[in-house]
Motif scaffolding. Structure first.
Motif, PDB file in Angstrom:
ATOM      1  N   VAL A  71      34.075  -1.261  11.664  1.00 22.72           N
ATOM      2  CA  VAL A  71      35.430  -0.760  11.437  1.00 22.72           C
ATOM      3  C   VAL A  71      35.503   0.747  11.577  1.00 22.72           C
ATOM      4  O   VAL A  71      36.506   1.296  12.041  1.00 22.72           O
ATOM      5  CB  VAL A  71      35.934  -1.197  10.042  1.00 22.72           C
ATOM      6  N   GLY A  72      34.459   1.436  11.173  1.00 20.45           N
ATOM      7  CA  GLY A  72      34.465   2.892  11.218  1.00 20.45           C
ATOM      8  C   GLY A  72      35.127   3.534  10.021  1.00 20.45           C
ATOM      9  O   GLY A  72      35.448   4.721  10.041  1.00 20.45           O
ATOM     10  N   GLU A  73      35.341   2.773   8.947  1.00 18.28           N
ATOM     11  CA  GLU A  73      35.939   3.304   7.723  1.00 18.28           C
ATOM     12  C   GLU A  73      34.828   3.847   6.821  1.00 18.28           C
ATOM     13  O   GLU A  73      34.452   3.221   5.821  1.00 18.28           O
ATOM     14  CB  GLU A  73      36.748   2.212   7.011  1.00 18.28           C
ATOM     15  N   TRP A  74      34.304   4.999   7.150  1.00 15.24           N
ATOM     16  CA  TRP A  74      33.208   5.576   6.394  1.00 15.24           C
ATOM     17  C   TRP A  74      33.616   5.902   4.965  1.00 15.24           C
ATOM     18  O   TRP A  74      32.804   5.769   4.033  1.00 15.24           O
ATOM     19  CB  TRP A  74      32.699   6.833   7.096  1.00 15.24           C
ATOM     20  N   ASN A  75      34.835   6.332   4.768  1.00 10.70           N
ATOM     21  CA  ASN A  75      35.285   6.700   3.423  1.00 10.70           C
ATOM     22  C   ASN A  75      35.338   5.475   2.506  1.00 10.70           C
ATOM     23  O   ASN A  75      34.856   5.517   1.368  1.00 10.70           O
ATOM     24  CB  ASN A  75      36.653   7.365   3.490  1.00 10.70           C
ATOM     25  N   PHE A  76      35.920   4.400   3.006  1.00 12.09           N
ATOM     26  CA  PHE A  76      35.989   3.173   2.216  1.00 12.09           C
ATOM     27  C   PHE A  76      34.602   2.568   2.008  1.00 12.09           C
ATOM     28  O   PHE A  76      34.273   2.085   0.919  1.00 12.09           O
ATOM     29  CB  PHE A  76      36.918   2.171   2.882  1.00 12.09           C
ATOM     30  N   GLY A  77      33.779   2.606   3.061  1.00  7.17           N
ATOM     31  CA  GLY A  77      32.407   2.116   2.935  1.00  7.17           C
ATOM     32  C   GLY A  77      31.618   2.920   1.919  1.00  7.17           C
ATOM     33  O   GLY A  77      30.817   2.369   1.150  1.00  7.17           O
ATOM     34  N   SER A  78      31.835   4.230   1.874  1.00  9.58           N
ATOM     35  CA  SER A  78      31.161   5.083   0.890  1.00  9.58           C
ATOM     36  C   SER A  78      31.617   4.751  -0.524  1.00  9.58           C
ATOM     37  O   SER A  78      30.813   4.754  -1.472  1.00  9.58           O
ATOM     38  CB  SER A  78      31.427   6.551   1.196  1.00  9.58           C
ATOM     39  N   ALA A  79      32.905   4.451  -0.679  1.00  9.70           N
ATOM     40  CA  ALA A  79      33.417   4.080  -1.997  1.00  9.70           C
ATOM     41  C   ALA A  79      32.767   2.789  -2.489  1.00  9.70           C
ATOM     42  O   ALA A  79      32.375   2.687  -3.666  1.00  9.70           O
ATOM     43  CB  ALA A  79      34.935   3.921  -1.944  1.00  9.70           C
ATOM     44  N   ILE A  80      32.625   1.813  -1.610  1.00  2.81           N
ATOM     45  CA  ILE A  80      31.963   0.554  -1.994  1.00  2.81           C
ATOM     46  C   ILE A  80      30.504   0.823  -2.349  1.00  2.81           C
ATOM     47  O   ILE A  80      29.970   0.255  -3.314  1.00  2.81           O
ATOM     48  CB  ILE A  80      32.067  -0.476  -0.859  1.00  2.81           C
ATOM     49  N   SER A  81      29.853   1.692  -1.582  1.00  3.37           N
ATOM     50  CA  SER A  81      28.459   2.040  -1.864  1.00  3.37           C
ATOM     51  C   SER A  81      28.324   2.686  -3.232  1.00  3.37           C
ATOM     52  O   SER A  81      27.386   2.388  -3.983  1.00  3.37           O
ATOM     53  CB  SER A  81      27.926   2.986  -0.781  1.00  3.37           C
ATOM     54  N   MET A  82      29.241   3.561  -3.590  1.00  2.00           N
ATOM     55  CA  MET A  82      29.193   4.211  -4.900  1.00  2.00           C
ATOM     56  C   MET A  82      29.451   3.201  -6.020  1.00  2.00           C
ATOM     57  O   MET A  82      28.833   3.274  -7.091  1.00  2.00           O
ATOM     58  CB  MET A  82      30.226   5.336  -4.965  1.00  2.00           C
ATOM     59  N   ILE A  83      30.349   2.260  -5.784  1.00  2.00           N
ATOM     60  CA  ILE A  83      30.605   1.216  -6.779  1.00  2.00           C
ATOM     61  C   ILE A  83      29.342   0.403  -7.025  1.00  2.00           C
ATOM     62  O   ILE A  83      28.971   0.125  -8.179  1.00  2.00           O
ATOM     63  CB  ILE A  83      31.764   0.312  -6.325  1.00  2.00           C
ATOM     64  N   MET A  84      28.650   0.033  -5.951  1.00  4.05           N
ATOM     65  CA  MET A  84      27.416  -0.728  -6.094  1.00  4.05           C
ATOM     66  C   MET A  84      26.333   0.104  -6.751  1.00  4.05           C
ATOM     67  O   MET A  84      25.530  -0.411  -7.546  1.00  4.05           O
ATOM     68  CB  MET A  84      26.940  -1.208  -4.717  1.00  4.05           C
ATOM     69  N   ALA A  85      26.283   1.395  -6.453  1.00  3.24           N
ATOM     70  CA  ALA A  85      25.285   2.269  -7.084  1.00  3.24           C
ATOM     71  C   ALA A  85      25.511   2.333  -8.592  1.00  3.24           C
ATOM     72  O   ALA A  85      24.554   2.285  -9.379  1.00  3.24           O
ATOM     73  CB  ALA A  85      25.351   3.665  -6.475  1.00  3.24           C
ATOM     74  N   VAL A  86      26.780   2.428  -9.012  1.00  9.22           N
ATOM     75  CA  VAL A  86      27.097   2.464 -10.445  1.00  9.22           C
ATOM     76  C   VAL A  86      26.724   1.137 -11.103  1.00  9.22           C
ATOM     77  O   VAL A  86      26.144   1.108 -12.201  1.00  9.22           O
ATOM     78  CB  VAL A  86      28.592   2.778 -10.650  1.00  9.22           C
ATOM     79  N   ILE A  87      27.043   0.027 -10.439  1.00 11.00           N
ATOM     80  CA  ILE A  87      26.706  -1.290 -10.988  1.00 11.00           C
ATOM     81  C   ILE A  87      25.197  -1.423 -11.163  1.00 11.00           C
ATOM     82  O   ILE A  87      24.699  -1.901 -12.196  1.00 11.00           O
ATOM     83  CB  ILE A  87      27.247  -2.404 -10.077  1.00 11.00           C
ATOM     84  N   MET A  88      24.432  -0.990 -10.169  1.00 10.82           N
ATOM     85  CA  MET A  88      22.977  -1.077 -10.249  1.00 10.82           C
ATOM     86  C   MET A  88      22.421  -0.192 -11.360  1.00 10.82           C
ATOM     87  O   MET A  88      21.495  -0.594 -12.087  1.00 10.82           O
ATOM     88  CB  MET A  88      22.361  -0.684  -8.900  1.00 10.82           C
ATOM     89  N   MET A  89      22.970   1.015 -11.510  1.00  8.09           N
ATOM     90  CA  MET A  89      22.500   1.896 -12.579  1.00  8.09           C
ATOM     91  C   MET A  89      22.814   1.306 -13.949  1.00  8.09           C
ATOM     92  O   MET A  89      21.990   1.384 -14.875  1.00  8.09           O
ATOM     93  CB  MET A  89      23.126   3.278 -12.424  1.00  8.09           C
ATOM     94  N   LEU A  90      23.978   0.691 -14.096  1.00  5.31           N
ATOM     95  CA  LEU A  90      24.328   0.056 -15.366  1.00  5.31           C
ATOM     96  C   LEU A  90      23.390  -1.113 -15.663  1.00  5.31           C
ATOM     97  O   LEU A  90      22.963  -1.297 -16.816  1.00  5.31           O
ATOM     98  CB  LEU A  90      25.776  -0.426 -15.334  1.00  5.31           C
ATOM     99  N   LEU A  91      23.068  -1.892 -14.630  1.00  7.60           N
ATOM    100  CA  LEU A  91      22.143  -3.004 -14.817  1.00  7.60           C
ATOM    101  C   LEU A  91      20.752  -2.510 -15.196  1.00  7.60           C
ATOM    102  O   LEU A  91      20.079  -3.093 -16.054  1.00  7.60           O
ATOM    103  CB  LEU A  91      22.078  -3.844 -13.537  1.00  7.60           C
ATOM    104  N   MET A  92      20.301  -1.415 -14.569  1.00  5.78           N
ATOM    105  CA  MET A  92      19.004  -0.858 -14.904  1.00  5.78           C
ATOM    106  C   MET A  92      18.983  -0.324 -16.330  1.00  5.78           C
ATOM    107  O   MET A  92      17.985  -0.468 -17.046  1.00  5.78           O
ATOM    108  CB  MET A  92      18.647   0.250 -13.911  1.00  5.78           C
ATOM    109  N   MET A  93      20.087   0.293 -16.773  1.00  8.75           N
ATOM    110  CA  MET A  93      20.164   0.762 -18.153  1.00  8.75           C
ATOM    111  C   MET A  93      20.124  -0.408 -19.124  1.00  8.75           C
ATOM    112  O   MET A  93      19.475  -0.339 -20.186  1.00  8.75           O
ATOM    113  CB  MET A  93      21.444   1.573 -18.348  1.00  8.75           C
ATOM    114  N   LEU A  94      20.805  -1.494 -18.764  1.00 11.37           N
ATOM    115  CA  LEU A  94      20.798  -2.681 -19.616  1.00 11.37           C
ATOM    116  C   LEU A  94      19.396  -3.271 -19.712  1.00 11.37           C
ATOM    117  O   LEU A  94      18.938  -3.627 -20.815  1.00 11.37           O
ATOM    118  CB  LEU A  94      21.776  -3.720 -19.061  1.00 11.37           C
TER     119      LEU A  94
END
Length: 278
Positions: free
Chosen positions: A241-264
């Motif tokens: 698609v070439g939507e780098w901004n939206f793709g980056s937002a999804i990547s950041m969401i997944m990064a936050v989810i992973m960090m929360l899981l690691m903290m848990l």
């Protein structure tokens, strides 16, 4: 000591260039959008709002978490008995079995996943077995089962090796003491072996769940593009698609989810050890 600390400088520089800088760029892309001839970019949270307000994206996220959970549970149920058997074997046999577990990981994961395409496709060995028992029309490739099989196959060594390490570090005199106190093998396992192996179980869960939830080429190859996960969505936004901004937002969401899981997971591990977080 100061002289030895200088040896860490190349690693700090490498980490900054390869880890920190890309994450900063992704975070910047996620909260900006292309501007015009006057303003190069503008700040926005529209990309995050787009993800959380579209039910299709939330379904993909839920599907990714669910299949990662299934993969982790299967790897734990299959990996623990294998790790236990290896740990109870002689040292020579242990070395051979650990080599058998780690040997497939020496081959690139992409190549190993491609091999499963040949095994599950029409004319493959599994289809021949199904044909022999009268189930030749059963579809194996491009299904959720194929994706789950590929993930379990690729990630189960991490679970086995982590649990095996914990079991090998266990003081075996505790097992003898448990037997001397009248506990049967089942009670000894439940009250001694299992609690002492929990650090390996927790580490194994972490090493399996996190890569499974973000995997993209296993669903793409074994799911045939029909089983779309969050990793495929990110890849699609960047490459197709070439939507780098939206793709980056999804990547950041997944990064936050992973960090929360690691903290848990870290909190569970600390609670299991009966200690306090430093």
């Amino acid at each position: 000591m100061k002289r030895f600390s200088q040896l860490a400088v190349p690693y700090v520089v490498w980490m900054a260039l390869m880890l920190i800088l890309p994450m900063i760029l992704i975070a910047l892309y996620s909260v900006t959008e292309p501007g015009n001839s006057i303003i190069s970019f503008t700040l926005t949270i529209e990309h995050y709002a787009k993800f959380f307000t579209d039910p299709d994206f939330l379904i993909i996220l839920w599907r990714s978490l669910l299949i990662a959970f299934k993969t982790t549970v299967i790897c734990l149920l299959l990996g623990y008995p294998v790790a236990y058997f290896i740990a109870r074997s002689s040292e020579k046999v242990q070395n051979i079995l650990v080599l058998c577990i780690t040997l497939p990981t020496w081959i690139n994961m992409l190549v190993r996943t491609y091999a499963w395409i040949g095994l599950l496709s029409e004319g493959g060995i599994f289809q021949r077995i199904l044909s022999f028992i009268g189930l030749g029309n059963t579809e194996l490739l491009y299904t959720e089962g194929a994706v789950l099989l590929g993930m379990v196959y690729n990630f189960i060594p991490f679970m086995i090796l982590q649990i095996h390490t914990s079991l090998c570090k266990m003081d075996h005199s505790l097992l003898e003491a448990s037997a001397d106190l009248g506990a049967n093998p089942a009670q000894t396992f439940r009250r001694v072996t299992l609690p002492l192996s929990l650090p390996g179980v927790i580490n194994g869960i972490t090493l399996v769940f996190l890569p499974a939830v973000s995997s993209f080429f296993i669903p793409k190859l074994l799911g045939g593009g029909q089983y779309f996960l969050i990793g495929n969505l990110i890849e699609n936004q960047f490459i197709t698609v070439g939507e780098w901004n939206f793709g980056s937002a999804i990547s950041m969401i997944m990064a936050v989810i992973m960090m929360l899981l690691m903290m848990l997971v870290r909190k569970v591990e600390i609670r299991n050890q009966g200690g306090k977080e430093e």
